[in-house]
Design a protein around this motif. Structure first.
Motif, PDB file in Angstrom:
ATOM      1  N   ILE A 120       0.995  -1.182  -0.184  1.00 13.91           N
ATOM      2  CA  ILE A 120      -0.158  -0.474  -0.139  1.00 13.91           C
ATOM      3  C   ILE A 120       0.786   1.400  -0.262  1.00 13.91           C
ATOM      4  CG2 ILE A 120      -1.779   1.632   1.725  1.00 13.91           C
ATOM      5  CD1 ILE A 120      -3.286  -1.283   1.877  1.00 13.91           C
ATOM      6  N   ASN A 121       2.235   1.513   0.857  1.00  9.26           N
ATOM      7  CA  ASN A 121       2.781   2.557   1.156  1.00  9.26           C
ATOM      8  C   ASN A 121       3.479   2.848   0.056  1.00  9.26           C
ATOM      9  OD1 ASN A 121       2.085   3.113   4.124  1.00  9.26           O
ATOM     10  ND2 ASN A 121       3.941   2.306   4.638  1.00  9.26           N
ATOM     11  N   PHE A 122       3.651   1.363  -1.165  1.00  5.54           N
ATOM     12  CA  PHE A 122       4.893   1.497  -2.381  1.00  5.54           C
ATOM     13  C   PHE A 122       4.041   1.937  -3.177  1.00  5.54           C
ATOM     14  CE2 PHE A 122       6.166  -0.186  -6.678  1.00  5.54           C
ATOM     15  CZ  PHE A 122       7.434   0.101  -6.439  1.00  5.54           C
ATOM     16  N   ILE A 123       2.811   1.363  -3.299  1.00  5.21           N
ATOM     17  CA  ILE A 123       1.448   2.650  -4.164  1.00  5.21           C
ATOM     18  C   ILE A 123       1.387   3.066  -4.537  1.00  5.21           C
ATOM     19  CG2 ILE A 123      -0.587   2.469  -5.173  1.00  5.21           C
ATOM     20  CD1 ILE A 123      -0.102  -1.766  -4.531  1.00  5.21           C
ATOM     21  N   LEU A 124       1.129   3.790  -3.146  1.00  2.00           N
ATOM     22  CA  LEU A 124       0.634   5.718  -2.857  1.00  2.00           C
ATOM     23  C   LEU A 124       1.589   6.080  -3.207  1.00  2.00           C
ATOM     24  CD1 LEU A 124      -1.059   4.991   0.949  1.00  2.00           C
ATOM     25  CD2 LEU A 124      -2.390   5.362  -1.235  1.00  2.00           C
ATOM     26  N   ASN A 125       2.507   5.782  -2.886  1.00  2.00           N
ATOM     27  CA  ASN A 125       3.664   7.038  -3.052  1.00  2.00           C
ATOM     28  C   ASN A 125       4.273   6.753  -4.833  1.00  2.00           C
ATOM     29  OD1 ASN A 125       4.530   7.531  -0.136  1.00  2.00           O
ATOM     30  ND2 ASN A 125       5.679   5.333  -0.043  1.00  2.00           N
ATOM     31  N   SER A 126       3.904   5.337  -5.720  1.00  2.00           N
ATOM     32  CA  SER A 126       3.433   5.731  -6.727  1.00  2.00           C
ATOM     33  C   SER A 126       2.798   6.918  -7.606  1.00  2.00           C
ATOM     34  CB  SER A 126       3.644   4.646  -7.480  1.00  2.00           C
ATOM     35  OG  SER A 126       2.625   4.417  -8.099  1.00  2.00           O
ATOM     36  N   PRO A 150       0.811   9.767  -9.067  1.00  2.00           N
ATOM     37  CA  PRO A 150       0.920  11.465  -8.748  1.00  2.00           C
ATOM     38  C   PRO A 150       0.478  11.696  -7.719  1.00  2.00           C
ATOM     39  CG  PRO A 150      -0.248  10.066 -11.073  1.00  2.00           C
ATOM     40  CD  PRO A 150      -0.508   9.065 -10.467  1.00  2.00           C
ATOM     41  N   ALA A 151       0.412  13.338  -7.765  1.00  2.00           N
ATOM     42  CA  ALA A 151      -0.137  14.082  -6.827  1.00  2.00           C
ATOM     43  C   ALA A 151      -1.306  14.193  -6.383  1.00  2.00           C
ATOM     44  CB  ALA A 151       0.719  15.457  -6.280  1.00  2.00           C
ATOM     45  N   GLU A 152      -1.989  14.540  -7.688  1.00  2.00           N
ATOM     46  CA  GLU A 152      -3.270  14.600  -7.878  1.00  2.00           C
ATOM     47  C   GLU A 152      -3.913  13.396  -7.225  1.00  2.00           C
ATOM     48  OE1 GLU A 152      -2.461  13.815 -12.019  1.00  2.00           O
ATOM     49  OE2 GLU A 152      -1.280  15.027 -10.484  1.00  2.00           O
ATOM     50  N   SER A 153      -3.198  12.083  -7.826  1.00  2.00           N
ATOM     51  CA  SER A 153      -4.730  10.793  -7.655  1.00  2.00           C
ATOM     52  C   SER A 153      -4.242  10.605  -5.631  1.00  2.00           C
ATOM     53  CB  SER A 153      -3.676  10.033  -8.289  1.00  2.00           C
ATOM     54  OG  SER A 153      -4.427  10.385  -9.539  1.00  2.00           O
ATOM     55  N   TYR A 165      -3.509   3.384 -12.219  1.00  2.00           N
ATOM     56  CA  TYR A 165      -2.652   4.064 -11.224  1.00  2.00           C
ATOM     57  C   TYR A 165      -1.342   2.877 -10.308  1.00  2.00           C
ATOM     58  CZ  TYR A 165      -2.618   8.833 -13.092  1.00  2.00           C
ATOM     59  OH  TYR A 165      -2.244   9.731 -14.382  1.00  2.00           O
ATOM     60  N   VAL A 166      -2.824   2.357  -9.603  1.00  2.00           N
ATOM     61  CA  VAL A 166      -3.046   1.490  -8.589  1.00  2.00           C
ATOM     62  C   VAL A 166      -2.547   0.102  -9.241  1.00  2.00           C
ATOM     63  CG1 VAL A 166      -4.418   0.292  -6.549  1.00  2.00           C
ATOM     64  CG2 VAL A 166      -5.013   2.950  -7.272  1.00  2.00           C
ATOM     65  N   LEU A 167      -3.324  -0.434 -10.160  1.00  2.00           N
ATOM     66  CA  LEU A 167      -2.493  -1.461 -10.834  1.00  2.00           C
ATOM     67  C   LEU A 167      -1.130  -1.545 -11.463  1.00  2.00           C
ATOM     68  CD1 LEU A 167      -6.103  -2.340 -13.143  1.00  2.00           C
ATOM     69  CD2 LEU A 167      -5.325  -3.552 -10.393  1.00  2.00           C
ATOM     70  N   ASP A 168      -0.491  -0.232 -11.684  1.00  2.00           N
ATOM     71  CA  ASP A 168       0.468  -0.227 -12.439  1.00  2.00           C
ATOM     72  C   ASP A 168       1.462  -0.399 -10.786  1.00  2.00           C
ATOM     73  OD1 ASP A 168      -0.105  -0.037 -15.263  1.00  2.00           O
ATOM     74  OD2 ASP A 168       0.389   1.525 -14.972  1.00  2.00           O
TER      75      ASP A 168
END
Length: 110
Positions: free
Chosen positions: A16-22, A24-27, A92-95
């Motif tokens: 979750i942390n990895f995904i959130l950090n990846s 874009p800021a607006e997302s 984005y989350v899947l990526d």
């Protein structure tokens, strides 16, 4: 694609942390930890429904149809109405999940 190997520990909190950090800021401003956890659960549901997850200690090689997985998750997400993401945000989350899996050695690119 999953590689033949010993079972790899997938840590949801780390993922979750990895995904959130990846993101874009607006997302990132719109997508919560719970949203990502929900999508991770749907990914597991997709894998399970397509016999891509095994309870044994090793996982064989498999090809994942990314478009099919996206459609499966998108339809469930809309049906269950638990999160409110755009198609782009879901991608984005899947990526991010894919990149986390590559980092662990779960996935390789064809």
């Amino acid at each position: 694609m999953a590689k033949e190997q010993e079972a790899i520990e997938f840590d949801d909190t780390e993922a979750i942390n990895f995904i959130l950090n990846s993101l874009p800021a607006e997302s990132r401003a719109r997508i919560s930890d719970d949203d990502v956890q929900y999508i991770l659960d749907l990914i597991c549901e997709y894998y399970d429904s397509n016999d891509l997850m095994n309870d044994d200690e090793s996982v064989g090689e498999a090809t994942i149809a990314e478009d099919e997985m996206f459609d499966f998750i998108w339809k469930l997400m809309k049906k269950e109405n638990q999160v409110n993401l755009t198609e782009e945000e879901l991608q984005y989350v899947l990526d991010g999940e894919f990149n986390y899996g590559k980092k662990l050695g779960i996935y390789t690119e064809e």
